[in-house]
Design a protein around this motif. Structure first.
Motif, mmCIF file in Angstrom:
data_model
loop_
_atom_site.group_PDB
_atom_site.id
_atom_site.type_symbol
_atom_site.label_atom_id
_atom_site.label_comp_id
_atom_site.label_asym_id
_atom_site.label_seq_id
_atom_site.Cartn_x
_atom_site.Cartn_y
_atom_site.Cartn_z
ATOM 1 N N PHE A 4 42.342 52.825 60.496
ATOM 2 C CA PHE A 4 41.178 53.677 60.265
ATOM 3 C C PHE A 4 40.752 53.602 58.799
ATOM 4 C CE2 PHE A 4 43.351 55.451 63.901
ATOM 5 C CZ PHE A 4 42.321 55.742 64.775
ATOM 6 N N ARG A 5 39.437 53.700 58.611
ATOM 7 C CA ARG A 5 38.889 53.762 57.257
ATOM 8 C C ARG A 5 39.006 55.188 56.725
ATOM 9 N NH1 ARG A 5 33.858 53.600 57.403
ATOM 10 N NH2 ARG A 5 33.500 53.620 59.662
ATOM 11 N N ARG A 6 39.111 55.310 55.421
ATOM 12 C CA ARG A 6 39.176 56.635 54.816
ATOM 13 C C ARG A 6 37.825 57.332 54.976
ATOM 14 N NH1 ARG A 6 42.424 58.870 50.968
ATOM 15 N NH2 ARG A 6 43.370 56.826 50.539
ATOM 16 N N PRO A 7 37.783 58.526 55.601
ATOM 17 C CA PRO A 7 36.489 59.204 55.779
ATOM 18 C C PRO A 7 35.987 59.777 54.463
ATOM 19 C CG PRO A 7 38.272 60.578 56.587
ATOM 20 C CD PRO A 7 38.889 59.271 56.215
ATOM 21 N N SER A 8 34.694 59.933 54.381
ATOM 22 C CA SER A 8 34.115 60.563 53.189
ATOM 23 C C SER A 8 34.512 62.042 53.167
ATOM 24 C CB SER A 8 32.595 60.420 53.213
ATOM 25 O OG SER A 8 32.050 61.069 54.356
ATOM 26 N N LEU A 14 33.243 68.632 57.102
ATOM 27 C CA LEU A 14 32.439 69.089 58.230
ATOM 28 C C LEU A 14 33.264 69.136 59.514
ATOM 29 C CD1 LEU A 14 29.566 69.896 59.098
ATOM 30 C CD2 LEU A 14 29.133 67.492 59.597
ATOM 31 N N THR A 15 34.115 68.120 59.718
ATOM 32 C CA THR A 15 34.941 68.086 60.925
ATOM 33 C C THR A 15 35.956 69.214 60.939
ATOM 34 O OG1 THR A 15 34.695 65.682 61.063
ATOM 35 C CG2 THR A 15 36.518 66.672 62.275
ATOM 36 N N LEU A 233 35.392 61.986 64.731
ATOM 37 C CA LEU A 233 35.713 61.538 63.369
ATOM 38 C C LEU A 233 36.567 60.280 63.402
ATOM 39 C CD1 LEU A 233 35.644 62.256 60.268
ATOM 40 C CD2 LEU A 233 37.871 63.329 60.658
ATOM 41 N N LEU A 234 37.557 60.238 64.280
ATOM 42 C CA LEU A 234 38.438 59.073 64.351
ATOM 43 C C LEU A 234 37.694 57.843 64.869
ATOM 44 C CD1 LEU A 234 41.679 60.741 65.800
ATOM 45 C CD2 LEU A 234 41.196 60.111 63.415
ATOM 46 N N VAL A 235 36.845 58.036 65.866
ATOM 47 C CA VAL A 235 36.117 56.899 66.433
ATOM 48 C C VAL A 235 35.149 56.308 65.410
ATOM 49 C CG1 VAL A 235 34.390 56.252 68.163
ATOM 50 C CG2 VAL A 235 36.338 57.675 68.819
#
Length: 254
Positions: A4-8, A14-15, A233-235
């Motif tokens: 997985f990429r690091r989320p902003s 927000l999640t 978020l994960l997808v």
């Protein structure tokens, strides 16, 4: 988490905020379901509870809002001040629930008495009301909350009626008190069933629009939303495998 990429930071915030909100709403629905089930158990237990005099003796407190006392009361009907709750859902023919204020000795407050349901005859007309006793009466029943009120088109229907009995589709005790010009007790007396009476007396707590089971269904829905927020978020931040270059080359057509 190599896949997985690091989320902003804003996506993560927000999640998390959304998931926490959904979880909180889910637990709130579960608490409401438990609260209503407890009320239903107390209401059922009140049918066999010992009878106590009403109003309570000096120095005694009134029953709590979530307690259903079994009471005996002495007073006099205001027989010329009858209120009709139009067409409650007791049968397919319609009818009215009949309410009458009761004056208690030495008490400025009136107690609204639910006489019961008077079935209609299917023609849409108000059933004929039997006469009420003119003298002092002794009544027994449950001290319960008034029926739920709602929005009525045109405002206060009682204020627009000059004659009695007065009819309404919602029984708002504050409007009844203003109409009578006297204060009312916050709850009302739902009379015990009487085989000799013409009135049908099947009193229940009205949770038909939102029973405990529906609260639990909504709780499941909110918890599902919380899980969906995390899954989304994960997808969205799942790493995609790089495309393999095409090993075949198409020769130029000569």
């Amino acid at each position: 988490m190599s896949g997985f990429r690091r989320p902003s930071w804003w996506a993560l915030l927000l999640t998390v905020a959304g998931a926490l909100l959904f979880v909180r709403l889910g637990f709130w629905q579960l608490h409401r379901a438990d609260f209503k089930e407890a009320l239903l158990r107390r209401y059922a237990a009140a049918a066999t509870a010992p009878v106590q005099d009403f109003p309570p003796a000096s120095g005694s407190s009134m029953p709590a809002a979530d307690r259903f006392a079994r009471v005996r009361v002495h007073g006099r009907y205001l027989a010329d001040r009858i209120y009709l709750l139009d067409n409650p859902k007791h049968d397919g023919l319609g009818g009215v629930e009949v309410f009458v204020p009761l004056a208690l000795h030495g008490d400025s407050r009136l107690l609204l008495v639910d006489l019961g349901f008077l079935p209609g005859n299917g023609n849409g007309k108000t059933p004929q009301l039997p006469p009420l006793p003119a003298g002092e009466v002794t009544l027994q029943g449950l001290y319960v909350p008034p029926p739920p009120s709602g929005f009525e088109m045109g405002g206060n229907a009682l204020a627009r009626q000059a004659g009695w009995p007065k009819t309404t589709i919602f029984l708002d005790t504050s409007e009844v008190a203003r109409d009578l010009g006297q204060p009312l007790y916050p709850h009302l007396l739902a009379l015990d069933a009487d085989p000799a009476s013409i009135y049908v007396r099947v009193h229940t707590l009205d949770f038909s629009s939102m029973p405990p089971a529906r609260h639990r269904a909504y709780a499941f829905q909110w918890f599902t939303f919380a899980l969906a927020a995390v899954v989304i978020l994960l997808v969205v931040h799942r790493k995609r495998k790089p495309r393999k270059p095409d090993s075949t080359r198409v020769d130029d057509v000569r």
